[in-house]
Design an enzyme around this catalytic site. Structure first.
Site, mmCIF file in Angstrom:
data_model
loop_
_atom_site.group_PDB
_atom_site.id
_atom_site.type_symbol
_atom_site.label_atom_id
_atom_site.label_comp_id
_atom_site.label_asym_id
_atom_site.label_seq_id
_atom_site.Cartn_x
_atom_site.Cartn_y
_atom_site.Cartn_z
ATOM 1 C CE LYS A 23 -88.465 -37.783 -7.842
ATOM 2 N NZ LYS A 23 -89.129 -36.481 -7.942
ATOM 3 C CD GLN A 169 -89.471 -29.236 -4.108
ATOM 4 O OE1 GLN A 169 -90.407 -28.455 -4.267
ATOM 5 N NE2 GLN A 169 -89.497 -30.484 -4.549
ATOM 6 C CG ASP A 318 -91.052 -37.135 -1.208
ATOM 7 O OD1 ASP A 318 -91.959 -36.279 -1.189
ATOM 8 O OD2 ASP A 318 -89.915 -36.911 -1.657
ATOM 9 C CE LYS A 345 -94.464 -32.723 -0.795
ATOM 10 N NZ LYS A 345 -93.195 -32.010 -0.930
HETATM 11 C C1 S3P Z 1 -87.443 -32.490 -2.462
HETATM 12 C C2 S3P Z 1 -88.025 -31.961 -1.349
HETATM 13 C C3 S3P Z 1 -89.358 -32.322 -0.861
HETATM 14 C C4 S3P Z 1 -89.847 -33.610 -1.507
HETATM 15 C C5 S3P Z 1 -89.593 -33.644 -2.977
HETATM 16 C C6 S3P Z 1 -88.108 -33.522 -3.270
HETATM 17 C C7 S3P Z 1 -86.102 -32.023 -2.857
HETATM 18 O O1 S3P Z 1 -90.282 -31.294 -1.184
HETATM 19 O O2 S3P Z 1 -91.220 -33.775 -1.254
HETATM 20 O O3 S3P Z 1 -90.056 -34.856 -3.549
HETATM 21 O O4 S3P Z 1 -85.422 -32.684 -3.676
HETATM 22 O O5 S3P Z 1 -85.692 -30.966 -2.370
HETATM 23 P P1 S3P Z 1 -90.411 -29.954 -0.274
HETATM 24 O O6 S3P Z 1 -89.074 -29.404 -0.161
HETATM 25 O O7 S3P Z 1 -91.319 -29.058 -1.035
HETATM 26 O O8 S3P Z 1 -91.041 -30.416 0.990
#
Ligand code: S3P
Length: 433
Positions: A23, A169, A318, A345
């Site tokens: 993803k 993120q 996750d 989350k």
């Molecule tokens: C993700 C980063 C993670 C993860 C999310 C996907 C990403 O979150 O929990 O499902 O694709 O950058 P955070 O960056 O907020 O920890």
């Protein structure tokens, strides 16, 4: 598809080649194709609700997308188009936060929104640092909650930002903004979070360097002087999705699963290492390395014992709901700490995991930043997914031990549309209203 019942399973031995594509990498491949001036080729893009929303947004911003078999060709516009309507990120925090960073430096007006779960998640973590470099972002609760309105600013200030949280993120949003800034920028976080953005942008020719030392991980970014090379990528399978079946093999006596073609990026496979530490047999077989190391993971049943998880949390955040099922059947007590991020989350995963484990007659206790679980015997129960795909899938896997009924499972479509089909190869699955 709302309520799903799963029956207890007999031992199984299977190879899974069709785990949902990753993803995080799918979202990024669609977005980053906008940073080139030539078409990007993306094979095996994840066709789930979250990543289809991102693809649609990329189109709204002016890209043309050609689909041929399992290959997408994304041709970027010469300059990004101001969309006529709001941009819907669905359930996806990755989509909303990364688009904030990407659009903050583009001249135009953009409104990002999402479903009721996404609209309740914190966005200040990207909006505040982006505002401090000249982006104009506003939204509900003083810009913390979507819908978010962005008035892009084509001359963002260069920055040094030390993030208080390790979040891929936030990091990715700031790196994307730094590519449009007036000078070189530095971003740092307390611990390296998943690093697909750095790897992919470097692979596209961006001038980006990383440095890790004992206490922080830093990324140095030069602004773009010219468009990047296009992407040519085959998305590997998602280790977070595959992990549900890793737990299934680890808890159903006599079972084994071969999970094919996953990213083996070290920031993504920590949960498998914890499962190994708990007593399951886990083998990693690397086969290629393009943008990311890629290979198979083989997991076999083992008698599990309790474990303490308080390190490298961003590398397994996750997978913690699925891991809680392994903890529930392990001998002794398990503890998860330093995982406060679970509270923001797709649901409050600390509250939701603990409440649902209690319904299964497992002793569990919330901590402010994690939980304690005393291993025991799982009992069939009626589970509320809290609208969260990872909770729904975790408790359906628990059902392989004792049978389970999970309510509100539509959310599984956000990340793993063929999950139930794979589950039904292990045990009987019944769909209700
Ligand atoms: C993700 C980063 C993670 C993860 C999310 C996907 C990403 O979150 O929990 O499902 O694709 O950058 P955070 O960056 O907020 O920890």
């Amino acid at each position: 598809m709302k309520r799903v019942r799963v029956a207890p399973a007999a031992s199984f031995d299977m190879e899974i080649k069709s785990i949902a594509p990753d993803k995080s990498i799918s979202h990024r491949s669609a977005m980053f194709s906008l940073l080139s001036d030539r078409p990007s080729t993306i094979r095996n893009y994840l066709k789930a609700e979250d990543t289809l929303h991102t693809l649609h947004i990329v189109q709204e911003l002016g890209a043309t997308i050609k689909k041929e078999g399992g290959t997408l060709t994304i041709t970027p516009p010469s300059s990004l188009k101001e969309p006529e309507d709001i941009l819907d990120c669905g359930n996806s925090g990755t989509s909303m936060r990364l688009f904030c960073g990407l659009l903050a430096g583009i001249d135009g007006f953009f409104v990002l929104t999402g479903d009721k779960y996404l609209r309740s998640r914190p966005m200040a973590r990207v909006a505040v640092p982006l505002r401090s470099i000249g982006a104009k972002i506003d939204g509900r609760e003083r810009g913390n909650k979507a819908p978010l309105a962005i008035r892009g600013n084509a001359s963002l200030e260069a920055f040094e930002y030390d993030s208080p949280i390790a979040s891929a993120q936030v990091k990715s949003a700031l790196i994307l903004a730094a590519l449009r800034a007036k000078g070189a920028s530095k971003y740092s976080e307390p611990k390296r979070s998943r690093d697909h953005t750095e790897r992919m942008l470097q692979g596209m020719g961006a001038k980006l360097q990383t440095k890790a030392n004992d206490d922080r991980y830093a990324v140095f970014v030069e602004p773009l002087r010219e468009p990047l090379e296009p992407l040519d990528i085959k998305i590997p399978a998602d280790p977070s999705s595959a992990f549900f079946f890793a737990v299934a093999a680890a808890i159903v006596p006599g079972s084994r699963v071969v999970l094919k073609n996953l990213t083996l990026n070290p920031t993504r496979i920590e949960a498998y290492k914890v499962l190994q530490k708990m007593g399951a047999q886990v083998e990693f077989v690397q086969k290629e390395d393009r943008y990311e190391p890629i290979g198979d993971i083989i997991v076999s049943y083992g008698k599990l014992h309790g474990v303490e998880v308080y390190q490298n949390i961003p590398w397994l955040i996750d997978e913690l709901p699925a891991l809680s099922i392994a903890m529930a059947v392990a001998k002794g007590k398990s503890v998860v700490r330093n995982a406060k991020e679970l509270r923001v989350k797709e649901s409050d995963r600390i509250a939701c995991v603990v409440e649902n484990l209690k319904r299964c007659a497992i002793q569990a206790r919330e901590l402010e930043d994690g939980y304690e679980i005393k291993g025991g015997e799982l009992h069939p129960a009626h589970i509320d997914s809290c609208g969260d795909h990872r909770i729904a899938m975790s408790f359906l896997i628990a059902g392989l031990v004792c049978g389970m009924e999970v309510e509100d499972t539509q959310c599984i479509e956000t990340s793993f549309p063929n999950f139930l089909e794979l589950l039904s190869q292990i045990s009987e699955v019944r769909l209700g209203d």
